[in-house]
Design a protein around this motif. Structure first.
Motif, PDB file in Angstrom:
ATOM      1  N   GLU A  46     -49.026 -31.976  -1.000  1.00  0.00           N
ATOM      2  CA  GLU A  46     -48.948 -31.366  -2.324  1.00  0.00           C
ATOM      3  C   GLU A  46     -49.657 -32.262  -3.330  1.00  0.00           C
ATOM      4  N   GLU A  47     -49.812 -31.713  -4.514  1.00  0.00           N
ATOM      5  CA  GLU A  47     -50.676 -32.290  -5.540  1.00  0.00           C
ATOM      6  C   GLU A  47     -50.445 -33.784  -5.794  1.00  0.00           C
ATOM      7  N   ARG A  48     -49.150 -34.170  -5.874  1.00  0.00           N
ATOM      8  CA  ARG A  48     -48.880 -35.574  -6.240  1.00  0.00           C
ATOM      9  C   ARG A  48     -48.919 -36.498  -5.044  1.00  0.00           C
ATOM     10  N   GLY A  86     -47.916 -20.934  -4.052  1.00  0.00           N
ATOM     11  CA  GLY A  86     -49.067 -21.696  -4.564  1.00  0.00           C
ATOM     12  C   GLY A  86     -49.019 -23.177  -4.229  1.00  0.00           C
ATOM     13  N   ASN A  87     -47.928 -23.629  -3.577  1.00  0.00           N
ATOM     14  CA  ASN A  87     -47.763 -25.039  -3.199  1.00  0.00           C
ATOM     15  C   ASN A  87     -47.801 -25.962  -4.419  1.00  0.00           C
ATOM     16  N   THR A  88     -47.204 -25.516  -5.522  1.00  0.00           N
ATOM     17  CA  THR A  88     -47.148 -26.374  -6.714  1.00  0.00           C
ATOM     18  C   THR A  88     -45.739 -26.896  -6.975  1.00  0.00           C
ATOM     19  N   GLY A  89     -44.799 -26.572  -6.109  1.00  0.00           N
ATOM     20  CA  GLY A  89     -43.411 -27.009  -6.288  1.00  0.00           C
ATOM     21  C   GLY A  89     -43.332 -28.528  -6.340  1.00  0.00           C
ATOM     22  N   LEU A  90     -42.311 -29.026  -7.039  1.00  0.00           N
ATOM     23  CA  LEU A  90     -42.250 -30.470  -7.293  1.00  0.00           C
ATOM     24  C   LEU A  90     -41.091 -31.165  -6.571  1.00  0.00           C
ATOM     25  N   SER A 146     -44.543 -18.818 -18.489  1.00  0.00           N
ATOM     26  CA  SER A 146     -45.733 -19.635 -18.714  1.00  0.00           C
ATOM     27  C   SER A 146     -45.432 -21.083 -18.349  1.00  0.00           C
ATOM     28  N   LEU A 147     -46.243 -21.660 -17.472  1.00  0.00           N
ATOM     29  CA  LEU A 147     -46.044 -23.059 -17.100  1.00  0.00           C
ATOM     30  C   LEU A 147     -47.371 -23.706 -16.726  1.00  0.00           C
ATOM     31  N   GLY A 148     -47.347 -25.032 -16.714  1.00  0.00           N
ATOM     32  CA  GLY A 148     -48.579 -25.790 -16.496  1.00  0.00           C
ATOM     33  C   GLY A 148     -49.324 -25.401 -15.228  1.00  0.00           C
ATOM     34  N   CYS A 153     -49.654 -21.247  -9.227  1.00  0.00           N
ATOM     35  CA  CYS A 153     -48.343 -20.849  -8.683  1.00  0.00           C
ATOM     36  C   CYS A 153     -48.256 -19.322  -8.591  1.00  0.00           C
ATOM     37  N   THR A 154     -47.342 -18.846  -7.747  1.00  0.00           N
ATOM     38  CA  THR A 154     -47.268 -17.414  -7.466  1.00  0.00           C
ATOM     39  C   THR A 154     -45.931 -16.832  -7.953  1.00  0.00           C
ATOM     40  N   ILE A 155     -45.918 -15.524  -8.103  1.00  0.00           N
ATOM     41  CA  ILE A 155     -44.684 -14.855  -8.540  1.00  0.00           C
ATOM     42  C   ILE A 155     -43.540 -15.135  -7.551  1.00  0.00           C
ATOM     43  N   GLY A 164     -38.850 -22.114 -15.171  1.00  0.00           N
ATOM     44  CA  GLY A 164     -38.510 -22.039 -16.602  1.00  0.00           C
ATOM     45  C   GLY A 164     -39.761 -21.938 -17.460  1.00  0.00           C
ATOM     46  N   GLY A 165     -40.320 -23.096 -17.814  1.00  0.00           N
ATOM     47  CA  GLY A 165     -41.571 -23.102 -18.567  1.00  0.00           C
ATOM     48  C   GLY A 165     -41.364 -23.101 -20.066  1.00  0.00           C
ATOM     49  N   THR A 166     -42.469 -22.860 -20.774  1.00  0.00           N
ATOM     50  CA  THR A 166     -42.478 -23.123 -22.214  1.00  0.00           C
ATOM     51  C   THR A 166     -42.016 -21.946 -23.073  1.00  0.00           C
ATOM     52  N   ILE A 219     -37.537 -14.247   2.639  1.00  0.00           N
ATOM     53  CA  ILE A 219     -38.884 -14.367   2.062  1.00  0.00           C
ATOM     54  C   ILE A 219     -39.092 -13.227   1.074  1.00  0.00           C
ATOM     55  N   ILE A 220     -39.298 -13.564  -0.165  1.00  0.00           N
ATOM     56  CA  ILE A 220     -39.575 -12.551  -1.187  1.00  0.00           C
ATOM     57  C   ILE A 220     -40.987 -12.026  -0.944  1.00  0.00           C
ATOM     58  N   THR A 221     -41.116 -10.700  -0.859  1.00  0.00           N
ATOM     59  CA  THR A 221     -42.454 -10.132  -0.647  1.00  0.00           C
ATOM     60  C   THR A 221     -42.950  -9.365  -1.874  1.00  0.00           C
ATOM     61  N   MET A 473     -34.630 -20.388   8.230  1.00  0.00           N
ATOM     62  CA  MET A 473     -35.318 -20.125   6.966  1.00  0.00           C
ATOM     63  C   MET A 473     -35.333 -21.385   6.094  1.00  0.00           C
ATOM     64  N   ASN A 474     -36.468 -22.018   6.035  1.00  0.00           N
ATOM     65  CA  ASN A 474     -36.661 -23.255   5.255  1.00  0.00           C
ATOM     66  C   ASN A 474     -35.528 -24.263   5.480  1.00  0.00           C
ATOM     67  N   PRO A 475     -35.323 -24.671   6.740  1.00  0.00           N
ATOM     68  CA  PRO A 475     -34.192 -25.558   7.031  1.00  0.00           C
ATOM     69  C   PRO A 475     -34.325 -26.914   6.327  1.00  0.00           C
TER      70      PRO A 475
HETATM   71  C1  LIG Z   1     -48.586 -29.136 -13.458  1.00  0.00           C
HETATM   72  C2  LIG Z   1     -47.286 -28.486 -13.103  1.00  0.00           C
HETATM   73  C3  LIG Z   1     -46.475 -27.994 -14.111  1.00  0.00           C
HETATM   74  C4  LIG Z   1     -45.270 -27.369 -13.797  1.00  0.00           C
HETATM   75  N1  LIG Z   1     -44.498 -26.905 -14.823  1.00  0.00           N
HETATM   76  C5  LIG Z   1     -43.335 -26.284 -14.539  1.00  0.00           C
HETATM   77  C6  LIG Z   1     -42.519 -25.772 -15.593  1.00  0.00           C
HETATM   78  O1  LIG Z   1     -42.823 -25.899 -16.771  1.00  0.00           O
HETATM   79  N2  LIG Z   1     -41.392 -25.135 -15.234  1.00  0.00           N
HETATM   80  C7  LIG Z   1     -41.011 -24.971 -13.934  1.00  0.00           C
HETATM   81  O2  LIG Z   1     -39.961 -24.379 -13.685  1.00  0.00           O
HETATM   82  N3  LIG Z   1     -41.752 -25.474 -12.932  1.00  0.00           N
HETATM   83  C8  LIG Z   1     -42.899 -26.117 -13.187  1.00  0.00           C
HETATM   84  N4  LIG Z   1     -43.659 -26.619 -12.171  1.00  0.00           N
HETATM   85  C9  LIG Z   1     -43.194 -26.494 -10.774  1.00  0.00           C
HETATM   86  C10 LIG Z   1     -43.825 -25.305  -9.994  1.00  0.00           C
HETATM   87  O3  LIG Z   1     -45.038 -24.934 -10.502  1.00  0.00           O
HETATM   88  C11 LIG Z   1     -42.912 -24.126  -9.999  1.00  0.00           C
HETATM   89  O4  LIG Z   1     -41.770 -24.490  -9.286  1.00  0.00           O
HETATM   90  C12 LIG Z   1     -43.484 -22.842  -9.402  1.00  0.00           C
HETATM   91  O5  LIG Z   1     -42.586 -21.793  -9.717  1.00  0.00           O
HETATM   92  C13 LIG Z   1     -43.701 -22.886  -7.892  1.00  0.00           C
HETATM   93  O6  LIG Z   1     -44.470 -21.749  -7.498  1.00  0.00           O
HETATM   94  P1  LIG Z   1     -45.375 -21.800  -6.186  1.00  0.00           P
HETATM   95  O7  LIG Z   1     -45.920 -20.451  -5.941  1.00  0.00           O
HETATM   96  O8  LIG Z   1     -46.373 -22.887  -6.262  1.00  0.00           O
HETATM   97  O9  LIG Z   1     -44.291 -22.112  -5.083  1.00  0.00           O
HETATM   98  P2  LIG Z   1     -44.358 -23.166  -3.872  1.00  0.00           P
HETATM   99  O10 LIG Z   1     -44.570 -24.523  -4.400  1.00  0.00           O
HETATM  100  O11 LIG Z   1     -45.281 -22.721  -2.837  1.00  0.00           O
HETATM  101  O12 LIG Z   1     -42.858 -23.052  -3.327  1.00  0.00           O
HETATM  102  C14 LIG Z   1     -41.769 -23.466  -4.096  1.00  0.00           C
HETATM  103  C15 LIG Z   1     -40.467 -23.084  -3.378  1.00  0.00           C
HETATM  104  O13 LIG Z   1     -40.348 -21.668  -3.303  1.00  0.00           O
HETATM  105  C16 LIG Z   1     -40.334 -21.227  -1.932  1.00  0.00           C
HETATM  106  N5  LIG Z   1     -41.157 -20.013  -1.895  1.00  0.00           N
HETATM  107  C17 LIG Z   1     -42.439 -19.858  -2.319  1.00  0.00           C
HETATM  108  N6  LIG Z   1     -42.817 -18.574  -2.205  1.00  0.00           N
HETATM  109  C18 LIG Z   1     -41.755 -17.907  -1.673  1.00  0.00           C
HETATM  110  C19 LIG Z   1     -41.506 -16.550  -1.326  1.00  0.00           C
HETATM  111  N7  LIG Z   1     -42.426 -15.606  -1.508  1.00  0.00           N
HETATM  112  N8  LIG Z   1     -40.307 -16.227  -0.814  1.00  0.00           N
HETATM  113  C20 LIG Z   1     -39.343 -17.155  -0.622  1.00  0.00           C
HETATM  114  N9  LIG Z   1     -39.533 -18.458  -0.947  1.00  0.00           N
HETATM  115  C21 LIG Z   1     -40.707 -18.818  -1.465  1.00  0.00           C
HETATM  116  C22 LIG Z   1     -40.869 -22.383  -1.120  1.00  0.00           C
HETATM  117  O14 LIG Z   1     -40.352 -22.374   0.179  1.00  0.00           O
HETATM  118  C23 LIG Z   1     -40.393 -23.581  -1.938  1.00  0.00           C
HETATM  119  O15 LIG Z   1     -39.063 -23.877  -1.629  1.00  0.00           O
HETATM  120  C24 LIG Z   1     -44.871 -27.256 -12.447  1.00  0.00           C
HETATM  121  C25 LIG Z   1     -45.687 -27.759 -11.437  1.00  0.00           C
HETATM  122  C26 LIG Z   1     -46.875 -28.370 -11.745  1.00  0.00           C
HETATM  123  C27 LIG Z   1     -47.738 -28.887 -10.630  1.00  0.00           C
END
Ligand SMILES: Cc1cc2nc3c(=O)[nH]c(=O)nc-3n(C[C@H](O)[C@H](O)[C@H](O)COP(=O)(O)OP(=O)(O)OC[C@H]3O[C@@H](n4cnc5c(N)ncnc54)[C@H](O)[C@@H]3O)c2cc1C
Length: 479
Positions: A46-48, A86-90, A146-148, A153-155, A164-166, A219-221, A473-475
């Motif tokens: 992931e990014e970091r 989107g693999n942006t989770g932290l 809305s978030l960074g 990132c995906t729905i 959450g976000g801004t 898995i949310i579709t 499921m995501n053990p």
């Molecule tokens: C620069 C930056 C800023 C950010 N700012 C914020 C912010 O302001 N507020 C905030 O809340 N977060 C923030 N985040 C964190 C992150 O972006 C969010 O958590 C975002 O919602 C994750 O979406 P994603 O599609 O990348 O999910 P992923 O990173 O791919 O997955 C996150 C989690 O959700 C699960 N998941 C993903 N898709 C599905 C699906 N379809 N069904 C079931 N499970 C699924 C994964 O297994 C994982 O546990 C930020 C991250 C970055 C890098």
């Protein structure tokens, strides 16, 4: 702190038999079953670079039926799956730490329907947040999440992490924007509770179980999301002030004057602004002099005039609360203000190690929290530099602490959990949460049972066992 220092259970997953890989490949098609290690890399880091997983197989299904077939096959053979958007989770939730199969939802990227009379939009899970926002805007509506990370990132990820976000101050968090979901369960059954209804009292609210579940229950579709009227005017101010107490007073005035038109209220410490200006790309301090604290606030109105209420707020606050303020004169200047805020996380990297906390406390307790936490972390590690910033209107702070100047980064980061414990003690005493936005994942999994109501943990375990009896499921995430 690196992954191996995080107490992540690295139990070995048995290698995936070639015949099984072949069966999975048949479901998604040759091109969408990735086994090449170099191609898999982007899905396991992931990014970091805090987490680095491993996986023998990444599947990229293109429909709900394909996701269902994957889950059915996985459950028949007890194959663990990690859903990924989107693999942006932290918090390491989307990373396969133990060789699980990754199910990437990014190809589920259709917007199935936009209904401007019902004010709803039905999106597949892999739709990128920014695309959903744009689609809403195209029909003169607002999708306010809305978030960074919105460009990636995906729905599905947003809902799974209950992002959450801004704009949460006015519109709430992701949970409040979803009317219904389509979810594939661990055994392959499809739960269809997609709904456009605001009012539907027909038993338990099932879709909410999957929101914030971080992919551990299914898995949310797809999701039906709420749309809002597009504001006619948006005005943004950057404000300098002396203290978080002053910022809180400004918030009270702004909410009194603007009510729900106050869509963002971000508190920024001097050090957070300083890092962003020094290390961010194309970032400038909008004010001529430095201030101990700043607020970035935004009003969005249904009328054409957001400026008059914003000026009224600032005039009322000017004498005792606000030291200096500027209202963005153009869209470019507004973007500049937000750039300064958005670069804040990345701008901490050049300053060395940063121990992060994503906490919330009751809004009124934010000033006391900052004061106590600043004293406590500096007592623990002399010279540590608190860099608090975040969504004051939601009581949610990114309470990040940079290493002392000149300190050894690895030694500093090795004290991650020790510092967490000190900060979390204050958070809990004030009635707050150790994870306001980012979720639990693996990063805070071990702390969760210590801070959450025992019965709540018990119920969470029972729900997990009912929906995912084989634990595929995501053990290892959340619980
Ligand atoms: C620069 C930056 C800023 C950010 N700012 C914020 C912010 O302001 N507020 C905030 O809340 N977060 C923030 N985040 C964190 C992150 O972006 C969010 O958590 C975002 O919602 C994750 O979406 P994603 O599609 O990348 O999910 P992923 O990173 O791919 O997955 C996150 C989690 O959700 C699960 N998941 C993903 N898709 C599905 C699906 N379809 N069904 C079931 N499970 C699924 C994964 O297994 C994982 O546990 C930020 C991250 C970055 C890098």
């Amino acid at each position: 702190m690196k992954e191996d220092e995080m107490n992540i259970n690295k139990s070995a997953t048995p290698p995936l038999a070639p015949e099984l890989i072949e069966q999975f490949r048949k479901i998604v098609g040759e091109r969408h079953a990735i086994t090449d290690a170099a191609d898999i890399e982007a899905y396991v880091t992931e990014e970091r670079n805090l987490f680095h997983g491993r996986s023998p197989l990444v599947l990229r299904p293109g429909s709900t039926a394909e996701v269902a077939a994957i889950c059915k096959l996985a459950s028949e053979h007890r194959i663990a799956l990690v859903p990924q958007g989107g693999n942006t989770g932290l918090v390491g939730g989307q990373t396969p730490h133990n060789g699980e199969v990754v199910v990437s939802l990014r190809r589920l990227d259709k917007i199935r329907e936009v209904d401007t009379a019902s004010n709803t939009m039905t999106c597949e899970a892999g739709v990128v947040l920014q695309i959903a926002q744009q689609k809403a805007s195209d029909v003169d509506r607002l999708f306010p999440l809305s978030l960074g990370a919105e460009g990636s990132c995906t729905i599905g990820g947003n809902l799974s992490t209950n992002a959450g976000g801004t704009a949460a101050l006015a519109y709430g968090v992701a949970r409040e924007m979803a009317l219904g979901l389509e979810v594939v369960l661990a055994d392959g059954r499809v739960l269809n509770v997609l709904s456009k209804l605001k009012k539907d009292n027909t038993g338990y609210n099932l879709h909410n179980l999957f929101i914030g579940a971080e992919g551990t229950l299914g898995i949310i579709t797809a999701a039906t999301l709420k749309l809002f009227p597009k504001p006619r005017a948006v005005e943004t101010a950057f404000v300098g002030l002396k203290s978080p107490e002053a910022a809180l007073k400004l918030l009270t005035i702004a909410q009194g004057e603007a009510a729900n038109a106050l869509t963002s209220f971000e508190l920024l410490s001097e050090m957070a602004v300083d890092f962003s200006v020094r290390h961010g790309i194309d970032v400038r301090d909008p004010l001529s002099e430095k201030h101990p604290w700043y607020v970035l606030m935004e009003l969005s109105t249904a009328s054409d005039d957001a400026r008059t209420p914003l000026e009224t707020i600032l005039t009322r606050a000017m004498e005792e609360i606000v030291d200096d303020a500027v209202i963005a004169a153009s869209l470019a200047q507004r973007n500049n203000f937000w750039k300064l805020r958005e670069e804040m996380s990345a701008a901490q990297k050049p300053e060395g190690g940063s121990i992060k906390h994503d906490i919330s406390v009751p809004v009124a307790a934010v000033p006391a929290f900052i004061e106590e936490a600043n004293a406590a972390v500096v007592k623990l590690i002399p010279g540590a530099r608190p860099v608090p910033f975040g969504h004051l209107g939601d009581g949610n702070l990114h309470y990040n602490v940079s290493q002392p100047i000149g300190a050894n980064t690895a030694d500093y980061l090795a004290r991650w959990h020790e510092m967490n414990a000190v900060v979390f003690e204050i958070v809990l005493r004030m009635g707050g949460s150790i994870s306001a936005e980012h979720g639990i994942g693996v990063l805070k999994r071990d702390e969760l049972p210590e801070v959450k109501d025992k019965t709540a943990i018990e119920l969470m375990r029972q729900i997990k066992a009912m929906l995912d009896p084989l634990g595929i499921m995501n053990p290892g995430k959340v619980l």
